[in-house]
Write a protein that holds these residues in place. Structure first.
Motif, mmCIF file in Angstrom:
data_model
loop_
_atom_site.group_PDB
_atom_site.id
_atom_site.type_symbol
_atom_site.label_atom_id
_atom_site.label_comp_id
_atom_site.label_asym_id
_atom_site.label_seq_id
_atom_site.Cartn_x
_atom_site.Cartn_y
_atom_site.Cartn_z
ATOM 1 N N UNK A 98 37.329 39.287 53.536
ATOM 2 C CA UNK A 98 36.690 39.979 52.417
ATOM 3 C C UNK A 98 36.317 41.395 52.844
ATOM 4 N N UNK A 99 36.123 42.249 51.862
ATOM 5 C CA UNK A 99 35.711 43.625 52.123
ATOM 6 C C UNK A 99 34.196 43.707 51.970
ATOM 7 N N UNK A 100 33.575 44.735 52.546
ATOM 8 C CA UNK A 100 32.131 44.903 52.338
ATOM 9 C C UNK A 100 31.811 45.070 50.849
ATOM 10 N N UNK A 127 47.294 48.150 46.141
ATOM 11 C CA UNK A 127 46.533 47.073 45.505
ATOM 12 C C UNK A 127 45.108 47.555 45.303
ATOM 13 N N UNK A 128 44.398 46.891 44.406
ATOM 14 C CA UNK A 128 42.991 47.219 44.220
ATOM 15 C C UNK A 128 42.211 45.947 43.904
ATOM 16 N N UNK A 129 40.910 46.083 43.776
ATOM 17 C CA UNK A 129 40.036 44.926 43.596
ATOM 18 C C UNK A 129 40.219 44.236 42.258
ATOM 19 N N UNK A 130 40.832 44.898 41.285
ATOM 20 C CA UNK A 130 41.013 44.288 39.971
ATOM 21 C C UNK A 130 42.254 43.417 39.927
ATOM 22 N N UNK A 131 43.370 43.890 40.493
ATOM 23 C CA UNK A 131 44.622 43.148 40.372
ATOM 24 C C UNK A 131 44.862 42.138 41.489
ATOM 25 N N UNK A 132 44.054 42.157 42.539
ATOM 26 C CA UNK A 132 44.254 41.250 43.664
ATOM 27 C C UNK A 132 43.678 39.874 43.356
ATOM 28 N N UNK A 133 44.494 38.836 43.591
ATOM 29 C CA UNK A 133 44.034 37.457 43.409
ATOM 30 C C UNK A 133 43.094 37.097 44.548
ATOM 31 N N UNK A 134 42.006 36.426 44.205
ATOM 32 C CA UNK A 134 41.010 36.059 45.213
ATOM 33 C C UNK A 134 40.862 34.553 45.281
ATOM 34 N N UNK A 135 40.454 34.060 46.437
ATOM 35 C CA UNK A 135 40.171 32.643 46.627
ATOM 36 C C UNK A 135 38.847 32.299 45.946
ATOM 37 N N UNK A 136 38.565 31.007 45.717
ATOM 38 C CA UNK A 136 37.298 30.631 45.070
ATOM 39 C C UNK A 136 36.052 31.132 45.810
ATOM 40 N N UNK A 138 35.764 34.011 47.219
ATOM 41 C CA UNK A 138 35.706 35.468 47.154
ATOM 42 C C UNK A 138 36.560 36.173 48.182
ATOM 43 N N UNK A 139 37.131 35.430 49.124
ATOM 44 C CA UNK A 139 38.005 36.056 50.114
ATOM 45 C C UNK A 139 39.383 36.277 49.502
ATOM 46 N N UNK A 140 40.218 36.984 50.232
ATOM 47 C CA UNK A 140 41.564 37.268 49.732
ATOM 48 C C UNK A 140 42.574 37.129 50.855
ATOM 49 N N UNK A 141 43.823 36.914 50.480
ATOM 50 C CA UNK A 141 44.947 36.886 51.406
ATOM 51 C C UNK A 141 46.025 37.795 50.841
#
Length: 196
Positions: A98-100, A127-136, A138-141
Motif C-alpha cells: 500500500x502507499x502512504x 496508473x492512478x489510485x482511481x483505476x487501480x484494482x485493490x484487495x479487500x 486496501x493493498x494492491x498488486x
C-alpha cells in the motif's frame, strides 16, 4: 605577435569549458540534499520547498519540472527492486503493498534521466489510485512488464534499458512528515526476466 593572445584565448576556452562541464556534472549528480529513503523509494521533500538548496533549484529548473509545494504532494522514485538489483525492461516486477495516506496517487515508469519510455499509446503506461484494482484490505498488486497480464498492469519498454518508477502522492501528510509517523511503501519484487 599572436602567441600571447592565442594562449590567453586557449586558457579562457579551457576554463569556461571545464567550468560549464563541472556545473552540468554537479547538477546531474544529485537532485539536492535532504533525501529520504523508504524501502528502496527515494524522495526529496526539501527540493519542493522555498528552502531548497541551490542544486535542487537548478536541477528542477534545468529539467523544466513543475514543483509541488510541501503541502501539495511528494514524488518518490525507485531505480532498484527490493533485492537491490537495477530495474530493467527485460524483467517483470510485482509492486505489492500500500502507499502512504494520500488523496490521490499516480505511478508511471521513465528512464533514470526522466525521459519517457518508448511504449505504444494503446498500452497502460500510467496508473492512478482511481483505476487501480485493490484487495479487500486496501493493498494492491501491480505487474510491471512488457507483456500484458490480467488485473493491474503497467506497460514498460521491452528494450532492456534501465527504468525508474515514479510514484507521486498528492495531498498527503507524508510531504510534511517530520519523522513522527512511520511511512510504508509498496515493495518491488522481481518475478522473472526474459521468457521466465
Amino acid at each position: 605577435m599572436f602567441r600571447v593572445p592565442l594562449l590567453v584565448l586557449l586558457a579562457l576556452v579551457i576554463a569556461f569549458g571545464l567550468g560549464i562541464q563541472s556545473t552540468l556534472v554537479a547538477l546531474n549528480a544529485t537532485v539536492g540534499f535532504g533525501e529520504i529513503s523508504i524501502d528502496g523509494w527515494r524522495a526529496f521533500p526539501e527540493a519542493q520547498t522555498a528552502s531548497a538548496d541551490p542544486y535542487a533549484r537548478s536541477h528542477r529548473a534545468r529539467a523544466g519540472r513543475l514543483l509541488l509545494g510541501s503541502a501539495e504532494g511528494l514524488t518518490f522514485i525507485a531505480t532498484t527492486d527490493t533485492s537491490g538489483q537495477r530495474l530493467t525492461g527485460l524483467c517483470r516486477y510485482k509492486l505489492a503493498g500500500s502507499v502512504p495516506t494520500t488523496r490521490f496517487w499516480t505511478l508511471y515508469a521513465t528512464r533514470p534521466n526522466g525521459e519517457p519510455l518508448n511504449v505504444s499509446q494503446d498500452l497502460p503506461t500510467a496508473l492512478n489510485s482511481i483505476i487501480t484494482l485493490k484487495n479487500p484490505d486496501g493493498t494492491m498488486n501491480i505487474t510491471i512488464g512488457a507483456k500484458a497480464t490480467a488485473n493491474n498492469w503497467l506497460a514498460i519498454a521491452p528494450d532492456g534499458g534501465p527504468i525508474m518508477l515514479n510514484l507521486t502522492l498528492l495531498d498527503t501528510p507524508a510531504a510534511g512528515n517530520s519523522g513522527l509517523v512511520a511511512l510504508t511503501m509498496p515493495r518491488i519484487e522481481r518475478i522473472g526476466c526474459g521468457n521466465v
